[in-house]
Design a protein around this motif. Structure first.
Motif, PDB file in Angstrom:
ATOM      1  N   TYR B 559     -56.477 -13.781  33.179  1.00 29.46           N
ATOM      2  CA  TYR B 559     -57.428 -14.748  33.736  1.00 29.46           C
ATOM      3  C   TYR B 559     -57.402 -14.709  35.262  1.00 29.46           C
ATOM      4  CZ  TYR B 559     -53.237 -17.659  34.264  1.00 29.46           C
ATOM      5  OH  TYR B 559     -51.993 -18.133  34.613  1.00 29.46           O
ATOM      6  N   PRO B 560     -58.540 -15.065  35.884  1.00 27.72           N
ATOM      7  CA  PRO B 560     -58.569 -15.097  37.347  1.00 27.72           C
ATOM      8  C   PRO B 560     -57.680 -16.233  37.855  1.00 27.72           C
ATOM      9  CG  PRO B 560     -60.790 -15.297  36.430  1.00 27.72           C
ATOM     10  CD  PRO B 560     -59.829 -15.452  35.307  1.00 27.72           C
ATOM     11  N   SER B 561     -56.987 -15.963  38.935  1.00 28.99           N
ATOM     12  CA  SER B 561     -56.104 -16.970  39.504  1.00 28.99           C
ATOM     13  C   SER B 561     -56.928 -17.982  40.304  1.00 28.99           C
ATOM     14  CB  SER B 561     -55.104 -16.271  40.418  1.00 28.99           C
ATOM     15  OG  SER B 561     -54.548 -17.184  41.334  1.00 28.99           O
ATOM     16  N   SER B 562     -56.593 -19.265  40.166  1.00 25.38           N
ATOM     17  CA  SER B 562     -57.333 -20.257  40.957  1.00 25.38           C
ATOM     18  C   SER B 562     -56.874 -20.230  42.410  1.00 25.38           C
ATOM     19  CB  SER B 562     -57.163 -21.659  40.373  1.00 25.38           C
ATOM     20  OG  SER B 562     -55.810 -21.979  40.267  1.00 25.38           O
ATOM     21  N   ARG B 563     -55.831 -19.449  42.722  1.00 30.99           N
ATOM     22  CA  ARG B 563     -55.392 -19.331  44.116  1.00 30.99           C
ATOM     23  C   ARG B 563     -55.876 -18.023  44.725  1.00 30.99           C
ATOM     24  NH1 ARG B 563     -49.267 -19.415  44.179  1.00 30.99           N
ATOM     25  NH2 ARG B 563     -49.491 -18.482  42.131  1.00 30.99           N
ATOM     26  N   PHE B 564     -55.821 -16.949  43.963  1.00 27.03           N
ATOM     27  CA  PHE B 564     -56.132 -15.645  44.537  1.00 27.03           C
ATOM     28  C   PHE B 564     -57.418 -15.045  44.018  1.00 27.03           C
ATOM     29  CE2 PHE B 564     -52.139 -16.134  46.229  1.00 27.03           C
ATOM     30  CZ  PHE B 564     -51.116 -16.080  45.305  1.00 27.03           C
ATOM     31  N   GLY B 565     -58.032 -15.649  43.009  1.00 25.16           N
ATOM     32  CA  GLY B 565     -59.225 -15.055  42.418  1.00 25.16           C
ATOM     33  C   GLY B 565     -58.838 -13.745  41.764  1.00 25.16           C
ATOM     34  N   ASP B 566     -59.354 -12.643  42.321  1.00 28.59           N
ATOM     35  CA  ASP B 566     -58.992 -11.334  41.798  1.00 28.59           C
ATOM     36  C   ASP B 566     -57.874 -10.708  42.624  1.00 28.59           C
ATOM     37  OD1 ASP B 566     -61.818  -9.523  43.319  1.00 28.59           O
ATOM     38  OD2 ASP B 566     -60.213 -10.742  44.150  1.00 28.59           O
ATOM     39  N   GLY B 567     -57.308 -11.492  43.544  1.00 28.80           N
ATOM     40  CA  GLY B 567     -56.248 -10.971  44.400  1.00 28.80           C
ATOM     41  C   GLY B 567     -56.663 -10.875  45.843  1.00 28.80           C
ATOM     42  N   TYR B 568     -57.907 -11.252  46.111  1.00 29.43           N
ATOM     43  CA  TYR B 568     -58.461 -11.102  47.455  1.00 29.43           C
ATOM     44  C   TYR B 568     -57.716 -11.933  48.496  1.00 29.43           C
ATOM     45  CZ  TYR B 568     -61.738 -11.638  51.291  1.00 29.43           C
ATOM     46  OH  TYR B 568     -62.302 -11.689  52.533  1.00 29.43           O
ATOM     47  N   SER B 569     -57.262 -13.125  48.087  1.00 27.96           N
ATOM     48  CA  SER B 569     -56.619 -14.003  49.074  1.00 27.96           C
ATOM     49  C   SER B 569     -55.101 -14.018  48.917  1.00 27.96           C
ATOM     50  CB  SER B 569     -57.179 -15.418  48.955  1.00 27.96           C
ATOM     51  OG  SER B 569     -57.326 -15.784  47.595  1.00 27.96           O
ATOM     52  N   ALA B 570     -54.531 -12.906  48.444  1.00 28.97           N
ATOM     53  CA  ALA B 570     -53.099 -12.899  48.164  1.00 28.97           C
ATOM     54  C   ALA B 570     -52.226 -12.784  49.403  1.00 28.97           C
ATOM     55  CB  ALA B 570     -52.763 -11.767  47.195  1.00 28.97           C
TER      56      ALA B 570
END
Lengths: 461, 1001
Positions: B559-570
């Motif tokens: 599932y998409p992370s509610s913090r990073f989405g697909d990892g873009y804001s990691a």
């Protein structure tokens, strides 16, 4: 004289095996001669330990208090545990030297000097920790009320400020008391030392020109009495104040009215045990069997038994009151002590403080020096863990379950704690080498008046 | 012999130590100077913030944002209150955009590959290389772009057309199946939009609409307004049907555990029942007929009674709204499931009331990954000569099974226009630093009638020699001999908007229109009323059966992370350190396993396990979670970066490695629900970086709730509020009865200081727990506003995070085995500013004290760090700086708010009720010659909350919202009756549809 009469006379005496006053001087002052290998070895270890303390603390000061394992919610850990431990130990020294003096207990003479020295060094060790555990130790002086341009006072409602006054007072009074009592003995050592040597110079300085005149003895007696009276309330007040660091907080497991007497009893308990731990090796190493007899150890063991029973009673009271309160945070805090993540510490505490002292009910145990030595060490392990259990388990399991958390002491913390023991040992080892650790003059007061040679021969027949 | 020290010696010692003491007073610090502007820039007054409207592009929602700048630096993002999508709120990812702007790992210069490494080159050289590469490719050029605004998309298309190439859009989070389903159902080829505020009952078939699905801020606001109980006791109901409780699922009133992939069948069965009682299914009548309750019940294991109950609720408590299944549930039948849900909506009467197919959500990416995979095949076959990648990272977001990095090797010329040397760019021949949206022009068109400008809030951050991708493309076009009508992208954008204005034929002059767009941030163009569409005959056949999964073992949800989405804001410390709203874990990944399943496998939270699918393998620690089916496990996207930045690299795992590169035939989307996995212990353990102690209230009155019917019956009012008798020293220890309300501070006999309290405000807060969804936007907003440091993974594991506010989460009722109520309670816990604060009396140096306005103040420069205050705080809201965390790599420090002290090591801190905002409002009021009005002071947490759950104000003002809300019968204070702290925060109880055991407050 019949042998029976001699026996009963012997029994009435505190030191039946000492024959003459001169013997006392020689035996005690002999302890101040060139130290042997064992002493050097121990002193070397202690110095290394002090080095560890200095290094760990220095590193912590530069890098940050984060080098400990502390966190939210456990903001206090082994530093405060060890602080309370050392302050507690200090109290029995004053009890033995001041309170028992006022009660005219005859058996205190040979141990009170070592005990009083233990007090001063224990307070010195304890006094390190309020500085060590601060986040910004270089501002520690803000806890003192000193005149400043911002017209700021410290918060007198805070138990930590009370600690500042209590510990400072205790250190001041104890060291003065120790020094006062030492005066005649230092003078004795001074007179024996080689003139012009370093030793002689030190004794000269610290004897403050004691000449042993009648007037000086008279003043000495009065001064000592008043100092004893001054020091006496401190035995009860200082550790009560330290216990209020916890009792004045609202933390479940801390907020209990029994804390003051509980801690004072615990302090005497652990302090007397520490005196036993220190005096047994000293007795062995310096051949002081005549000076530190089973009578003394028996008396100390009884003191341990009484205070240990009070401590056990305090535990049971705490458990009962927590249950009786019906409040979930209180009940669960105590349950957590024995069945939570720190269960091992809780059981060490109960076993060492509650179970092992039961052995002291037996005379055979009380009269066995070896057994007392072992028991005294267990008591101190138990007492250290008692403070650990009170501080750490209570903080880890407070009102808000979501905030519960555990803490593991770090290498830096253990280095400083072990270093503190080394610091204590460092000063104590130095003391027993420089100043007479058994009170020569006071000892002579309880020995029977010297008999002439003919009278002694008469008595022996 | 003489005793004592000689006089001479004494004086000697005195002299030396005296001189020594004097030397210590000299400082070797450099003198620092402040130099005022010689020629001040317009509109900048030092000390006064300048605000710009723009659009947040962290996800596809298209929330309008306001950027606060100080002295030319962007320091805070807030929602644009005029923008219908954000409505003034903003989520954590939005706030973290600042850390994206100031990310120290951004590219500093264009880079060219030379051998195995890269060398920095100038822009002239870079543009020359780009031109050469594209020219040399003839028309075999492909542009792969991430989501872009309409104007930039248009420019990209024109440019690529000019060279005869192709443009495809790719986003790892793509609702292509829903779009295709909407096309099939209504003939509208776009994502519908949803109005949760109008819904009386919501069914979510797995869509995480409050956390990460399409437009979470907007959905949260609407949902909270509907499901937050008001004075009329109106409350919408929410049923969650799915295999796993996402954050959205945790906010449900009921959970119907449903196997992944079977949601469509359940939706059809419910629609069948509704249509039998009058709902019109149009061309789908036959389909519904084939999915009667008994058939479906046998297939999915949900009782017929439950299905009937659900159908009856959807109608009787309507208007209903059904959504689902989201990315995690995207299997081989994804389009079918979405279609089934749309049919249910239509039959249930949602279309035109809560579901708006024509009010399309245009800004979301619905590009199918299949397009990209087809390109990958072409790449491998050597058919692509030049590849331009813009704002996309397929080497990380695609499953390795797709072979994207390998295919890149077959392309002679690859250029990446991106902000960092990421997993994809590190395979490119040329890498060009793109601008961040906060320093670039663009636009957004989230609805047919809504248009918003994205304008730069500051000059480009000087540490990075970046260029706007639009400018790069225009320059490239010029080099190719094409004139696209503008010199810079700004000109191009303006042209485009003036055309838009011209098409309106309104009386407003063009320039005025442009300025209005810039100032208000959003333009609402009338598009005319449109009739709600009805169901159309589908032009393709679909199968609604659950998909067949590869492998064996437990079903895997990715599932998409509610913090990073697909990892873009990691690569943002704020987001890495933000406890995940579901698991409360930060910095590393975890695999969610049901506690019974874990126990059967002999594992528990913290054990590191090997997760193996037929396509890949990972090692990750376990986190046991009762909110997931026993035969299902879940992994969040966004971890496991290898080349992304210092905060992201080496942290966590990338679950895409477990998935095949499989496409759903109907929509072309990437299949997430594809495989099963085997879980084996590795024998190793790790400490979990979590803020969670226990999620059980343990018999304490921390978050009591109330059943709706009990509330309506007035049972709370009848409840006796236990009276507190405060023992006060003044007056001889006489107990004083009090309710301990914030407005009662200070109690007579407990007065601190010489002031009359009636002349001062008493700042207080009301938090509505019936609205709070646990999204944690407030946490990041607070961190951004108050310069709260990030401590890192190791310190977080030790329990030393510095957040001033945390979302506590308690499980009261969670059952993965059968349909029933779910009751998970959130409690935002922050400094309560207690009237009878336990922390104040114990601070030895008065670093903690109470202000006349009722704030519990923390004086940072007075704190010596004894930590007694934190020990004595029952709420554990005080946090300590164990080290000096303020020294962050440049330019992250540019984000710091100049109005708030940056704390050093050894100092305690905590929520200050945004005292800087209070003071600012008071100054403004004084300058205007008026009192402070209710609503003038909005702390960062309240400002950001999408659910509007937090209300702050002066409780002494009888007209203030906080005073009114505190009067509510639902209000209570945490632990107050137990320990008489007299907190200033009143919480409003959560309202449930099922009976609750109230622990007496």
């Amino acid at each position: 004289m019949s042998s029976l009469a001699v026996e009963s006379e012997r029994g009435a005496q505190t030191h039946p095996d000492i024959q003459s006053y001169g013997e006392v001087n020689v035996d005690i002052l002999k302890m101040l001669s060139r130290p042997g290998k064992l002493w050097w070895f121990l002193f070397g270890l202690a110095t290394a330990g002090v080095g560890l303390l200095a290094f760990s603390w220095g590193n912590q000061l530069i890098t940050g208090i984060g080098l400990t394992g502390l966190n939210s919610p456990v903001g206090w850990g082994v530093y405060i545990t060890t602080f309370v431990f050392w302050v507690g130990i200090a109290h029995s020294g004053t009890l033995i030297s001041a309170i028992l003096y006022l009660f005219r207990a005859k058996w205190r003479q040979s141990i009170y000097r070592a005990a009083e020295a233990m007090t001063v060094f224990a307070v010195m060790t304890a006094g390190l920790f309020p500085l060590i555990h601060l986040g910004r130790a270089w501002h520690a002086y803000w806890l003192f009320p000193y005149p400043n341009e911002r017209l700021l006072w410290p918060n007198f409602r805070s138990p930590l400020v009370w600690d500042v006054f209590a510990v400072t007072t205790y250190f001041t009074v104890s060291s003065l008391f120790l020094l006062l009592g030492l005066l005649p003995d230092i003078a004795a050592a001074r007179d024996q030392a080689k003139p012009g040597s370093l030793r002689h110079r030190i004794y000269q300085l610290t004897s403050f020109g004691w000449r042993g005149t009648d007037r000086q003895w008279h003043h000495f007696g009065k001064a000592y009495l008043y100092m004893a009276a001054l020091a006496t309330p401190l035995v009860l007040s200082v550790h009560s104040v330290v216990s209020w660091d916890f009792a004045m907080a609202i933390v479940p497991g801390w907020h209990a009215t029994i804390f003051a007497p509980y801690f004072v009893a615990g302090a005497i308990f652990s302090g007397v045990a520490m005196v036993i731990t220190l005096t047994v090796p000293i007795r062995k190493a310096f051949g002081l069997e005549a000076y530190l007899t089973t009578k003394h150890f028996d008396a100390m063991a009884k003191l341990c038994l009484v205070t240990g029973t009070i401590v056990l009673y305090a535990y049971l009271t705490e458990f009962f009151m927590a249950w009786y309160s019906g409040e979930a945070p209180e009940r669960q805090a105590f349950w957590n002590r024995f069945f939570g993540p720190y269960w091992w510490a809780g059981w060490i505490m109960l076993t060492c403080n509650g179970m092992i002292p039961i052995l002291l009910w037996f005379k055979r145990v009380r009269h066995s020096i070896a057994a007392l030595f072992v028991i005294s060490i267990f008591i101190n392990i138990g007492m250290w863990f008692e403070r650990f259990v009170i501080i750490v388990t209570s903080l880890s399991h407070e009102f808000m379950p979501f905030a519960w958390g555990t803490y593991r002491p770090s290498v830096t913390e253990m280095g400083i704690v072990i270093g503190s023991f080394a610091w204590f040992a460092f000063w104590f080892l130095l003391f027993i080498r420089i100043f007479p650790p058994v009170a020569i003059s006071e000892l002579k007061e309880v020995l029977p008046a010297p008999l002439s040679r003919s009278a002694r021969e008469e008595a022996a027949r | 012999m003489r005793e004592g020290i000689k006089r001479r010696d004494f004086l000697r010692v005195l002299g030396v130590s005296g001189a020594g003491a004097g030397l210590v007073g000299c400082s070797t610090d450099e003198v620092q100077k402040l130099i005022p502007y010689v020629t001040a820039p317009e509109e900048i007054t030092p000390g006064v913030a300048t605000w710009y409207s723009t659009v947040c592009s962290e996800c596809s929602a298209g929330c309008g944002a306001w950027v606060k700048t100080r002295e030319g630096r962007a320091i805070k993002l807030e929602g644009n209150p005029h923008h219908p999508i954000s409505g003034g709120a903003l989520c954590s990812r939005g706030h973290s955009a600042l850390q994206g702007l100031y990310d120290p790992d951004r590219l500093t210069q264009p880079m060219r590959r030379s051998g195995e490494s890269y060398e920095a080159i100038s822009w002239d050289e870079a543009e020359a290389l780009l031109l050469e590469g594209v020219q040399g490719a003839d028309s075999d050029v492909v542009l792969i772009s991430g989501r872009t605004g309409p104007t930039l998309t248009g420019l990209q298309e024109r440019m690529i057309e000019a060279v005869g190439g192709r443009r495809i859009e790719y986003d790892a989070i793509s609702e292509a199946p829903l779009r295709e389903a909407a096309r099939l159902a209504f003939g509208v080829d776009a994502l519908p939009s949803f109005d949760f505020e109008s819904a009386g009952i919501v069914f979510s078939f797995g869509a995480d609409f409050l956390g990460s699905w399409i437009s979470p801020v907007e959905h949260t606001r609407g949902f909270a307004r509907a499901s937050g109980t008001d004075e009329t006791f109106r409350k919408s109901r929410f049923v969650f049907l799915g295999p796993r409780l996402s954050l959205t699922g945790q906010n449900a009133d009921e959970w119907v555990p449903v196997e992944a992939g079977t949601e469509g069948l359940v939706a059809l069965a419910i629609a069948n029942i509704i249509s039998a009682t009058g709902g019109d299914a149009g061309p789908y009548t036959e389909l519904l007929g084939a999915h009667d309750p008994q058939t479906v019940s046998d297939q999915v294991g949900i009782s017929v009674d439950t299905l009937h109950e659900l159908a009856s609720l959807f109608v009787s408590e309507g208007p209903g709204l059904a959504v689902g299944p989201g990315i995690a549930g995207q299997g081989q039948n994804a389009t079918a499931v979405n279609l089934a849900v749309l049919v249910l909506n239509t039959v249930g009467g949602a279309v035109g009331r809560t579901l708006f197919p024509r009010q399309a959500h245009l800004s979301a990416t619905t590009a199918p990954a299949g397009d990209l995979l087809a390109i990958v095949d072409s790449m491998s076959a050597g058919q692509i000569q030049a590849l331009i990648l813009h704002g996309t990272n397929p080497a990380y977001t695609l499953p390795p099974a797709a072979g994207f990095p390998e295919a890149l090797a077959s392309v002679p010329f690859t250029v990446a226009i991106t902000d960092r040397m990421d997993e994809t760019a590190s395979h490119a021949d040329l890498v060009l630093p793109d601008r961040h949206f906060l320093e670039a022009w663009g636009d957004s068109n989230p609805r047919p009638n809504l248009w918003a400008i994205q304008q730069p809030a500051m000059r480009p951050v000087p540490h990075f020699d970046s260029r706007a991708s639009g400018d790069i493309l225009l320059s490239l076009a010029r080099g190719l001999g094409q004139d696209l009508g503008a010199e810079t992208f700004y000109d191009y954008l303006r042209m485009s908007w003036l055309d838009l204005h011209a098409a309106q034929r309104s009386e407003e002059p063009a320039e005025a229109f442009w300025h209005r767009a810039l100032r208000e941030g959003v333009i609402d163009l009338l598009t005319g009323d449109q009739e709600a569409p009805s169901l159309q005959v589908p032009d393709r056949a679909l199968t609604f059966d659950p998909p067949a999964l590869d492998g064996e073992g437990l079903t895997l949800l990715v599932y998409p992370s509610s913090r990073f989405g697909d990892g873009y804001s990691a690569n943002r410390p704020w987001l890495q350190e933000l406890p995940d709203p579901v698991s409360k874990i930060s910095w590393h990944s975890w695999v969610e396993v049901h506690p019974e399943t874990a126990s059967d496998l002999g594992i528990s939270t913290g054990d590191i396990v090997r997760v193996t699918s037929p396509h890949g393998q990972l090692e990750v620690p376990v986190w046991t979670y009762p909110g997931i089916l026993r035969n299902t496990v879940a992994l969040a996207m966004g971890g496991g970066h290898t080349r992304f930045g210092r905060f992201a690299d080496g942290r966590g795992v990338n679950p895409m490695a477990l998935l095949p590169a499989e496409i759903e035939q109907t929509s072309g989307s990437l299949v997430h629900l594809a495989t099963r996995v085997v879980i084996e212990p590795t024998g190793e353990r790790q400490r979990i970086a979590t803020i969670e102690g226990s999620s059980d209230q343990n018999d304490r009155p921390i978050t009591p709730a109330v059943e709706l019917s009990a509330l309506q019956a007035g049972q709370l009012e009848e409840e006796e509020h236990s009276e507190i008798h405060e023992l006060q020293a003044v007056g001889g220890f006489v107990p004083v009865p009090t309710e301990g309300r914030p407005e009662d501070f200070p109690l007579e006999g407990a007065r601190h200081g010489q002031y009359e309290p009636e002349g001062y405000a008493r700042w207080a807060m009301a938090v509505d727990l019936d609205k709070c969804t646990g999204c944690s936007a407030c946490v990041t907003a607070c961190q951004s506003e108050n310069n709260v440091a990030s401590v890192g993974e190791e310190q977080s594991k030790m329990g030393r995070d510095l957040h001033w506010i945390r979302l506590e989460r308690f499980y009261e009722e969670v059952n993965a085995d059968e349909p029933g109520p779910v009751d998970i309670r959130f409690l935002p816990m922050l400094c309560q500013h207690c009237g009878n604060a336990p922390c104040e009396s114990v601070c030895p140096v008065y670093a903690a004290y109470h202000t006349p306005e009722g704030l519990n103040a923390q004086v940072y420069n007075r704190c010596v760090g004894t930590r007694y205050c934190a020990n004595n705080c029952p709420y554990k809201v005080r946090v300590f700086n164990w080290f000096d965390f303020s020294d962050v790599p440049e330019p992250l420090n540019w984000q710091y708010n100049p109005d708030v002290t940056v704390r050093t090591g050894g100092v305690m801190e905590k929520c200050s009720f945004c005292v800087q905002r209070i003071r600012q409002a008071e100054s403004r009021a004084t300058l205007d010659g008026r009192p402070v009005r209710d609503g003038d002071v909005v702390p960062a947490c309240q400002q950001s909350c999408p659910a509007e759950a937090i209300v702050f104000g002066n409780i002494r003002d009888p007209g203030s919202r906080v005073a009114q809300l505190s009067e509510s019968e639902r209000s209570y204070r945490v632990l107050d009756a137990l320990i008489n702290t007299q907190p200033a925060i009143n919480y409003l109880r959560k309202v449930t549809f099922h009976p609750v055991e109230d622990i007496h407050v």
